[in-house]
Design a protein around this motif. Structure first.
Motif, PDB file in Angstrom:
ATOM      1  N   HIS A  39       0.853  -1.198   0.000  1.00 25.03           N
ATOM      2  CA  HIS A  39       0.000   0.000   0.000  1.00 25.03           C
ATOM      3  C   HIS A  39       0.885   1.243   0.000  1.00 25.03           C
ATOM      4  O   HIS A  39       1.911   1.278   0.670  1.00 25.03           O
ATOM      5  CB  HIS A  39      -0.877   0.035   1.252  1.00 25.03           C
ATOM      6  N   ARG A  40       0.441   2.284  -0.739  1.00 23.59           N
ATOM      7  CA  ARG A  40       1.135   3.579  -0.755  1.00 23.59           C
ATOM      8  C   ARG A  40       0.094   4.688  -0.864  1.00 23.59           C
ATOM      9  O   ARG A  40      -1.039   4.445  -1.285  1.00 23.59           O
ATOM     10  CB  ARG A  40       2.093   3.696  -1.952  1.00 23.59           C
ATOM     11  N   LYS A  41       0.504   5.897  -0.541  1.00 25.34           N
ATOM     12  CA  LYS A  41      -0.375   7.047  -0.731  1.00 25.34           C
ATOM     13  C   LYS A  41      -0.704   7.164  -2.211  1.00 25.34           C
ATOM     14  O   LYS A  41       0.095   6.781  -3.065  1.00 25.34           O
ATOM     15  CB  LYS A  41       0.311   8.325  -0.255  1.00 25.34           C
ATOM     16  N   ARG A  42      -1.842   7.735  -2.518  1.00 26.46           N
ATOM     17  CA  ARG A  42      -2.254   7.890  -3.920  1.00 26.46           C
ATOM     18  C   ARG A  42      -1.280   8.743  -4.717  1.00 26.46           C
ATOM     19  O   ARG A  42      -1.269   8.703  -5.925  1.00 26.46           O
ATOM     20  CB  ARG A  42      -3.663   8.475  -3.996  1.00 26.46           C
ATOM     21  N   SER A  43      -0.443   9.523  -4.040  1.00 27.99           N
ATOM     22  CA  SER A  43       0.533  10.372  -4.726  1.00 27.99           C
ATOM     23  C   SER A  43       1.826   9.625  -5.078  1.00 27.99           C
ATOM     24  O   SER A  43       2.739  10.218  -5.638  1.00 27.99           O
ATOM     25  CB  SER A  43       0.861  11.585  -3.856  1.00 27.99           C
ATOM     26  N   ALA A  44       1.908   8.338  -4.774  1.00 31.91           N
ATOM     27  CA  ALA A  44       3.125   7.551  -5.057  1.00 31.91           C
ATOM     28  C   ALA A  44       3.423   7.520  -6.558  1.00 31.91           C
ATOM     29  O   ALA A  44       2.538   7.753  -7.386  1.00 31.91           O
ATOM     30  CB  ALA A  44       2.948   6.129  -4.537  1.00 31.91           C
ATOM     31  N   LYS A  45       4.673   7.215  -6.903  1.00 32.73           N
ATOM     32  CA  LYS A  45       5.067   7.095  -8.314  1.00 32.73           C
ATOM     33  C   LYS A  45       4.881   5.646  -8.752  1.00 32.73           C
ATOM     34  O   LYS A  45       5.365   4.721  -8.100  1.00 32.73           O
ATOM     35  CB  LYS A  45       6.504   7.530  -8.498  1.00 32.73           C
ATOM     36  N   TYR A  46       4.200   5.483  -9.879  1.00 30.69           N
ATOM     37  CA  TYR A  46       3.936   4.148 -10.410  1.00 30.69           C
ATOM     38  C   TYR A  46       3.583   4.266 -11.885  1.00 30.69           C
ATOM     39  O   TYR A  46       3.281   5.342 -12.389  1.00 30.69           O
ATOM     40  CB  TYR A  46       2.783   3.471  -9.652  1.00 30.69           C
ATOM     41  N   GLU A  47       3.627   3.133 -12.559  1.00 33.49           N
ATOM     42  CA  GLU A  47       3.142   3.016 -13.929  1.00 33.49           C
ATOM     43  C   GLU A  47       1.811   2.265 -13.847  1.00 33.49           C
ATOM     44  O   GLU A  47       1.663   1.363 -13.027  1.00 33.49           O
ATOM     45  CB  GLU A  47       4.114   2.212 -14.785  1.00 33.49           C
ATOM     46  N   ALA A  48       0.868   2.634 -14.681  1.00 33.71           N
ATOM     47  CA  ALA A  48      -0.426   1.943 -14.701  1.00 33.71           C
ATOM     48  C   ALA A  48      -0.517   1.116 -15.981  1.00 33.71           C
ATOM     49  O   ALA A  48      -0.072   1.551 -17.045  1.00 33.71           O
ATOM     50  CB  ALA A  48      -1.568   2.951 -14.639  1.00 33.71           C
ATOM     51  N   SER A  54      13.344  -3.998 -10.829  1.00 36.42           N
ATOM     52  CA  SER A  54      11.912  -4.151 -10.597  1.00 36.42           C
ATOM     53  C   SER A  54      11.143  -2.966 -11.168  1.00 36.42           C
ATOM     54  O   SER A  54      11.728  -1.947 -11.515  1.00 36.42           O
ATOM     55  CB  SER A  54      11.638  -4.295  -9.093  1.00 36.42           C
ATOM     56  N   ARG A  55       9.831  -3.119 -11.267  1.00 39.90           N
ATOM     57  CA  ARG A  55       8.932  -2.066 -11.745  1.00 39.90           C
ATOM     58  C   ARG A  55       7.777  -1.952 -10.773  1.00 39.90           C
ATOM     59  O   ARG A  55       7.236  -2.969 -10.339  1.00 39.90           O
ATOM     60  CB  ARG A  55       8.293  -2.452 -13.076  1.00 39.90           C
ATOM     61  N   VAL A  56       7.369  -0.731 -10.472  1.00 40.49           N
ATOM     62  CA  VAL A  56       6.204  -0.505  -9.630  1.00 40.49           C
ATOM     63  C   VAL A  56       5.024  -0.203 -10.547  1.00 40.49           C
ATOM     64  O   VAL A  56       5.071   0.733 -11.344  1.00 40.49           O
ATOM     65  CB  VAL A  56       6.446   0.644  -8.628  1.00 40.49           C
ATOM     66  N   LEU A  57       3.985  -1.020 -10.422  1.00 36.32           N
ATOM     67  CA  LEU A  57       2.838  -0.950 -11.318  1.00 36.32           C
ATOM     68  C   LEU A  57       1.521  -0.906 -10.555  1.00 36.32           C
ATOM     69  O   LEU A  57       1.420  -1.450  -9.445  1.00 36.32           O
ATOM     70  CB  LEU A  57       2.801  -2.185 -12.231  1.00 36.32           C
ATOM     71  N   TRP A  58       0.533  -0.277 -11.176  1.00 33.70           N
ATOM     72  CA  TRP A  58      -0.845  -0.400 -10.721  1.00 33.70           C
ATOM     73  C   TRP A  58      -1.570  -1.180 -11.810  1.00 33.70           C
ATOM     74  O   TRP A  58      -1.572  -0.786 -12.981  1.00 33.70           O
ATOM     75  CB  TRP A  58      -1.516   0.966 -10.526  1.00 33.70           C
ATOM     76  N   ILE A  59      -2.145  -2.305 -11.423  1.00 36.78           N
ATOM     77  CA  ILE A  59      -2.875  -3.176 -12.349  1.00 36.78           C
ATOM     78  C   ILE A  59      -4.206  -3.499 -11.687  1.00 36.78           C
ATOM     79  O   ILE A  59      -4.235  -4.103 -10.605  1.00 36.78           O
ATOM     80  CB  ILE A  59      -2.087  -4.473 -12.639  1.00 36.78           C
ATOM     81  N   ASP A  60      -5.292  -3.111 -12.316  1.00 32.93           N
ATOM     82  CA  ASP A  60      -6.603  -3.251 -11.678  1.00 32.93           C
ATOM     83  C   ASP A  60      -6.899  -4.660 -11.176  1.00 32.93           C
ATOM     84  O   ASP A  60      -7.418  -4.831 -10.085  1.00 32.93           O
ATOM     85  CB  ASP A  60      -7.715  -2.730 -12.588  1.00 32.93           C
ATOM     86  N   VAL A  95     -13.172   1.210  -8.523  1.00 31.58           N
ATOM     87  CA  VAL A  95     -13.523   1.427  -9.929  1.00 31.58           C
ATOM     88  C   VAL A  95     -13.881   2.900 -10.148  1.00 31.58           C
ATOM     89  O   VAL A  95     -13.526   3.485 -11.172  1.00 31.58           O
ATOM     90  CB  VAL A  95     -14.655   0.473 -10.374  1.00 31.58           C
ATOM     91  N   LEU A  96     -14.518   3.514  -9.174  1.00 30.96           N
ATOM     92  CA  LEU A  96     -14.847   4.939  -9.281  1.00 30.96           C
ATOM     93  C   LEU A  96     -13.593   5.815  -9.286  1.00 30.96           C
ATOM     94  O   LEU A  96     -13.621   6.930  -9.794  1.00 30.96           O
ATOM     95  CB  LEU A  96     -15.756   5.367  -8.119  1.00 30.96           C
ATOM     96  N   GLU A  97     -12.495   5.315  -8.733  1.00 30.94           N
ATOM     97  CA  GLU A  97     -11.236   6.071  -8.641  1.00 30.94           C
ATOM     98  C   GLU A  97     -10.295   5.803  -9.822  1.00 30.94           C
ATOM     99  O   GLU A  97      -9.236   6.419  -9.913  1.00 30.94           O
ATOM    100  CB  GLU A  97     -10.507   5.720  -7.343  1.00 30.94           C
ATOM    101  N   MET A  98     -10.663   4.896 -10.715  1.00 32.73           N
ATOM    102  CA  MET A  98      -9.727   4.479 -11.768  1.00 32.73           C
ATOM    103  C   MET A  98      -9.280   5.630 -12.669  1.00 32.73           C
ATOM    104  O   MET A  98      -8.118   5.689 -13.059  1.00 32.73           O
ATOM    105  CB  MET A  98     -10.305   3.328 -12.599  1.00 32.73           C
ATOM    106  N   GLY A  99     -10.156   6.548 -12.981  1.00 31.51           N
ATOM    107  CA  GLY A  99      -9.775   7.687 -13.814  1.00 31.51           C
ATOM    108  C   GLY A  99      -8.641   8.471 -13.183  1.00 31.51           C
ATOM    109  O   GLY A  99      -7.656   8.810 -13.845  1.00 31.51           O
ATOM    110  N   SER A 100      -8.753   8.746 -11.894  1.00 28.24           N
ATOM    111  CA  SER A 100      -7.685   9.501 -11.224  1.00 28.24           C
ATOM    112  C   SER A 100      -6.434   8.646 -11.031  1.00 28.24           C
ATOM    113  O   SER A 100      -5.317   9.167 -11.041  1.00 28.24           O
ATOM    114  CB  SER A 100      -8.164  10.070  -9.890  1.00 28.24           C
ATOM    115  N   ILE A 101      -6.599   7.350 -10.868  1.00 26.88           N
ATOM    116  CA  ILE A 101      -5.429   6.469 -10.728  1.00 26.88           C
ATOM    117  C   ILE A 101      -4.618   6.488 -12.023  1.00 26.88           C
ATOM    118  O   ILE A 101      -3.393   6.634 -11.996  1.00 26.88           O
ATOM    119  CB  ILE A 101      -5.865   5.034 -10.348  1.00 26.88           C
TER     120      ILE A 101
END
Length: 189
Positions: free
Chosen positions: A36-45, A107-113, A129-135
């Motif tokens: 888990h990380r704050k929503r402001s974390a750096k990641y690739e989606a 390694s790579r940091v990713l967000w994958i639904d 799912v409601l937050e996906m646009g901002s993610i």
């Protein structure tokens, strides 16, 4: 190995779940860390097509290297060189994408639904799912996985590249086939 157990996200929607895709050769099993990380974390989606919903493939889930464990447990892990692992079922399309996206040495940091949202928790899934646009908007990069290459993929990429450069170009068959891949038919695309 035991199946992976999700820990709940904070109720204030100030954090997201991310994965660290651990490096390895193409032939090695997919190994990830989930944290888990704050929503402001750096990641690739990652944006991709799930394909058939059945989770036929497995990702090995290692506990993150830094954890609030007693020192004796941390030293034991260092001595043995192993970390406790669990398993997580993933779709075949996601497994193929992860094999292609994995680096051999870093390694790579990713967000994958499919992984970062607990798909078995209806309440969490509905909220996330409601937050996906901002993610996707906050990601440092969005990776679009259209699937493995085919015979005409190279021609399609060259055609699209030339169109992007503003060149006058005959639209080649390869680009037409590329645009017929399932990802382009998704509602939000």
């Amino acid at each position: 190995m035991q199946p992976y157990q999700y820990s709940p996200l904070r109720k204030d929607h100030n954090e997201i779940r991310l994965i660290r895709l651990l490096p390895g050769p193409t032939s090695a099993e997919i190994e990830i860390e989930i944290f888990h990380r704050k929503r402001s974390a750096k990641y690739e989606a990652l944006s991709y097509v799930w394909g058939p919903p059945k989770r036929t493939d497995i990702a090995l889930v290692s506990k993150p290297a830094i954890s609030p464990k007693p020192l004796s447990q941390l030293f034991a892990r260092l001595r043995t060189g192993s970390r406790p692992r669990t398993t997580l079922g993933i779709t075949h399309n996601l497994a193929i994408a992860l094999y292609h996206l994995r680096h051999s040495k870093k390694s790579r940091v990713l967000w994958i639904d499919a992984i970062c949202i607990n798909q078995d928790d209806d309440v969490e899934r509905s909220a996330e799912v409601l937050e996906m646009g901002s993610i996707y908007a906050r990601a440092k990069q969005v990776i679009v996985w259209l699937g493995p290459s085919s015979e005409d993929s190279r021609l399609a990429i060259i055609t699209l590249s030339r169109l992007g450069e503003g060149c006058s170009y005959d639209f080649q068959t390869g680009a037409v086939y590329l645009l017929h891949r399932e990802w382009f038919s998704r509602l939000w695309v």
